[in-house]
Design a protein around this motif. Structure first.
Motif, PDB file in Angstrom:
ATOM      1  N   VAL A   2       0.810  -1.131   0.096  1.00  0.00           N
ATOM      2  CA  VAL A   2       0.094   0.071   0.096  1.00  0.00           C
ATOM      3  C   VAL A   2       0.966   1.347  -0.110  1.00  0.00           C
ATOM      4  CG1 VAL A   2      -1.711   1.505   1.296  1.00  0.00           C
ATOM      5  CG2 VAL A   2      -1.948  -1.110   1.211  1.00  0.00           C
ATOM      6  N   GLU A   3       1.927   1.211   0.898  1.00  0.00           N
ATOM      7  CA  GLU A   3       2.851   2.372   0.819  1.00  0.00           C
ATOM      8  C   GLU A   3       3.436   2.535  -0.235  1.00  0.00           C
ATOM      9  OE1 GLU A   3       3.740   5.493   2.340  1.00  0.00           O
ATOM     10  OE2 GLU A   3       2.334   4.046   3.550  1.00  0.00           O
ATOM     11  N   ASN A   4       3.839   1.589  -0.952  1.00  0.00           N
ATOM     12  CA  ASN A   4       4.419   1.587  -2.368  1.00  0.00           C
ATOM     13  C   ASN A   4       3.364   2.339  -3.486  1.00  0.00           C
ATOM     14  OD1 ASN A   4       6.837   0.596  -1.609  1.00  0.00           O
ATOM     15  ND2 ASN A   4       6.310  -1.573  -2.363  1.00  0.00           N
ATOM     16  N   ARG A   5       2.182   2.072  -3.272  1.00  0.00           N
ATOM     17  CA  ARG A   5       1.191   2.461  -4.054  1.00  0.00           C
ATOM     18  C   ARG A   5       0.868   4.117  -3.773  1.00  0.00           C
ATOM     19  NH1 ARG A   5      -0.574  -1.041  -7.614  1.00  0.00           N
ATOM     20  NH2 ARG A   5      -2.065   0.445  -8.416  1.00  0.00           N
ATOM     21  N   ARG A   6       0.913   4.170  -2.573  1.00  0.00           N
ATOM     22  CA  ARG A   6       0.599   5.654  -2.135  1.00  0.00           C
ATOM     23  C   ARG A   6       1.894   6.565  -2.718  1.00  0.00           C
ATOM     24  NH1 ARG A   6      -1.995   8.495   1.567  1.00  0.00           N
ATOM     25  NH2 ARG A   6      -2.967   6.618   2.413  1.00  0.00           N
ATOM     26  N   GLN A   7       3.041   5.893  -2.605  1.00  0.00           N
ATOM     27  CA  GLN A   7       4.184   6.688  -3.324  1.00  0.00           C
ATOM     28  C   GLN A   7       4.246   7.028  -4.502  1.00  0.00           C
ATOM     29  OE1 GLN A   7       6.331   8.437  -1.499  1.00  0.00           O
ATOM     30  NE2 GLN A   7       7.666   9.181  -3.281  1.00  0.00           N
ATOM     31  N   ARG A   8       3.528   6.029  -5.183  1.00  0.00           N
ATOM     32  CA  ARG A   8       3.325   5.856  -6.837  1.00  0.00           C
ATOM     33  C   ARG A   8       2.589   7.026  -7.002  1.00  0.00           C
ATOM     34  NH1 ARG A   8      -0.064   3.862 -10.292  1.00  0.00           N
ATOM     35  NH2 ARG A   8       0.654   3.574 -12.426  1.00  0.00           N
ATOM     36  N   MET A   9       1.470   7.313  -6.424  1.00  0.00           N
ATOM     37  CA  MET A   9       0.482   8.221  -6.625  1.00  0.00           C
ATOM     38  C   MET A   9       1.148   9.515  -6.299  1.00  0.00           C
ATOM     39  SD  MET A   9      -2.175   6.878  -8.011  1.00  0.00           S
ATOM     40  CE  MET A   9      -2.944   5.227  -8.469  1.00  0.00           C
ATOM     41  N   ARG A  10       1.714   9.742  -5.272  1.00  0.00           N
ATOM     42  CA  ARG A  10       2.477  11.026  -5.001  1.00  0.00           C
ATOM     43  C   ARG A  10       3.114  11.422  -6.118  1.00  0.00           C
ATOM     44  NH1 ARG A  10       2.080  13.079   0.379  1.00  0.00           N
ATOM     45  NH2 ARG A  10       1.586  11.323   2.054  1.00  0.00           N
ATOM     46  N   GLU A  11       4.139  10.645  -6.565  1.00  0.00           N
ATOM     47  CA  GLU A  11       4.957  10.833  -7.702  1.00  0.00           C
ATOM     48  C   GLU A  11       4.215  11.371  -8.802  1.00  0.00           C
ATOM     49  OE1 GLU A  11       7.542   7.537  -8.039  1.00  0.00           O
ATOM     50  OE2 GLU A  11       8.590   7.815  -6.000  1.00  0.00           O
ATOM     51  N   LEU A  12       3.054  10.807  -9.092  1.00  0.00           N
ATOM     52  CA  LEU A  12       2.353  11.092 -10.364  1.00  0.00           C
ATOM     53  C   LEU A  12       1.494  12.369 -10.296  1.00  0.00           C
ATOM     54  CD1 LEU A  12       0.533   7.306 -11.204  1.00  0.00           C
ATOM     55  CD2 LEU A  12       2.461   8.550 -12.510  1.00  0.00           C
ATOM     56  N   LEU A  13       1.001  12.541  -9.000  1.00  0.00           N
ATOM     57  CA  LEU A  13       0.467  14.017  -9.064  1.00  0.00           C
ATOM     58  C   LEU A  13       1.513  14.763  -8.948  1.00  0.00           C
ATOM     59  CD1 LEU A  13      -1.949  12.902  -6.192  1.00  0.00           C
ATOM     60  CD2 LEU A  13      -2.552  13.404  -8.547  1.00  0.00           C
ATOM     61  N   ALA A  14       2.686  14.683  -8.494  1.00  0.00           N
ATOM     62  CA  ALA A  14       3.598  15.696  -8.493  1.00  0.00           C
ATOM     63  C   ALA A  14       4.141  15.887  -9.870  1.00  0.00           C
ATOM     64  CB  ALA A  14       4.957  15.418  -7.977  1.00  0.00           C
ATOM     65  N   ALA A  15       4.206  15.053 -10.852  1.00  0.00           N
ATOM     66  CA  ALA A  15       4.597  15.086 -12.144  1.00  0.00           C
ATOM     67  C   ALA A  15       3.477  15.951 -13.098  1.00  0.00           C
ATOM     68  CB  ALA A  15       4.787  13.619 -12.909  1.00  0.00           C
ATOM     69  N   ASP A  16       2.154  15.310 -12.487  1.00  0.00           N
ATOM     70  CA  ASP A  16       0.987  16.150 -13.189  1.00  0.00           C
ATOM     71  C   ASP A  16       0.970  17.498 -12.803  1.00  0.00           C
ATOM     72  OD1 ASP A  16      -0.103  13.804 -14.128  1.00  0.00           O
ATOM     73  OD2 ASP A  16      -1.194  13.361 -12.511  1.00  0.00           O
TER      74      ASP A  16
END
Length: 247
Positions: A2-16
């Motif tokens: 779950v923490e890996n998925r959360r970090q992935r989403m954070r990175e995607l939103l930061a890139a967005d």
């Protein structure tokens, strides 16, 4: 995991955000469409509007809306207009509302469901935007085909709703979370109109809001448009019925 998925989403939103600076809520909505195989997403920040006697509330006061497409915008507006739907249930209960087949929910939301289906929604999923015990609104998704979210999609939706909430809390910094009147949104005009209708009818705010919603629903127009007419004094309500005399 779950923490890996959360970090992935954070990175995607930061890139967005780097590619298109925007609010966390709007970026989360856009990312939901990309990640969750949904047709559209919307978000609403709400607060309870107390009744005149302070007992209960007259319904939600909307402070902010974002929608990824016209159908999502229509679904958000429809729920405020008729006073029911998954968005409001998620806000009231503090838990996700997951409807894989909207047409089967006619008894649950008799005013919302048929119109929402006509707009193109076949499945709806709403997630509360909640910070501790304070509920701020909801993140709302729809599909134009029936079917549930997969386990992975549900997990990602919960993560995105949490990240959207963090963005809302950041935007609320320095403001009372019980008062969303500072947010720039046309739906705030609804409550200005409700005050005017309250005076016209000599009624409570709750009754005024019901009359506004009923008028919008009967004519099939957005509640915000009715409010704009009232505030602009081209629409006036009377106890004998709705009048349209300009003042």
């Amino acid at each position: 995991m779950v923490e890996n998925r959360r970090q992935r989403m954070r990175e995607l939103l930061a890139a967005d955000h780097a590619a298109r600076p925007a609010s966390a809520v709007s970026l989360a909505c856009d990312r939901c469409v990309l990640e969750l195989a949904v047709s559209g997403a919307g978000a609403t920040v709400l607060s309870d509007l107390p009744t005149e006697d302070g007992d209960g509330d007259a319904g939600p006061s909307r402070g902010l809306v974002h929608a990824t497409n016209p159908v999502s915008a229509g679904l958000e507006d429809l729920q405020l207009t008729v006073g029911e739907g998954p968005c409001l249930d998620a806000f009231v209960t503090g838990g996700p509302v997951l409807i894989a087949d909207l047409a089967a929910e006619i008894a649950r939301w008799p005013a919302f469901t048929p119109v929402a289906c006509e707009l193109g929604a076949a499945a709806v999923f709403s997630f509360p935007l909640q910070f501790g015990v304070v509920r701020l609104g909801s993140l709302d998704l729809y599909r134009d085909t029936t079917g549930p979210l997969t386990r992975t999609e549900l997990a990602d939706a919960l993560i995105l709703s949490d990240l959207a909430t963090q963005g809302v809390v950041a935007d609320l910094d320095g403001h009372n979370v019980e008062d969303v009147s500072w947010l720039a949104d046309p739906h705030l005009q609804v409550h200005q109109a409700a005050g005017m209708v309250q005076v016209q009818l000599g009624s409570t705010t709750e009754v005024a809001l019901m009359r506004l919603r009923g008028h919008a629903f009967t004519l099939g127009i957005p509640l915000a448009d009715v409010a704009r007419q009232v505030v602009g004094r081209s629409l006036r309500f009377t106890n004998a019925g709705d009048g349209n005399n300009a003042q």
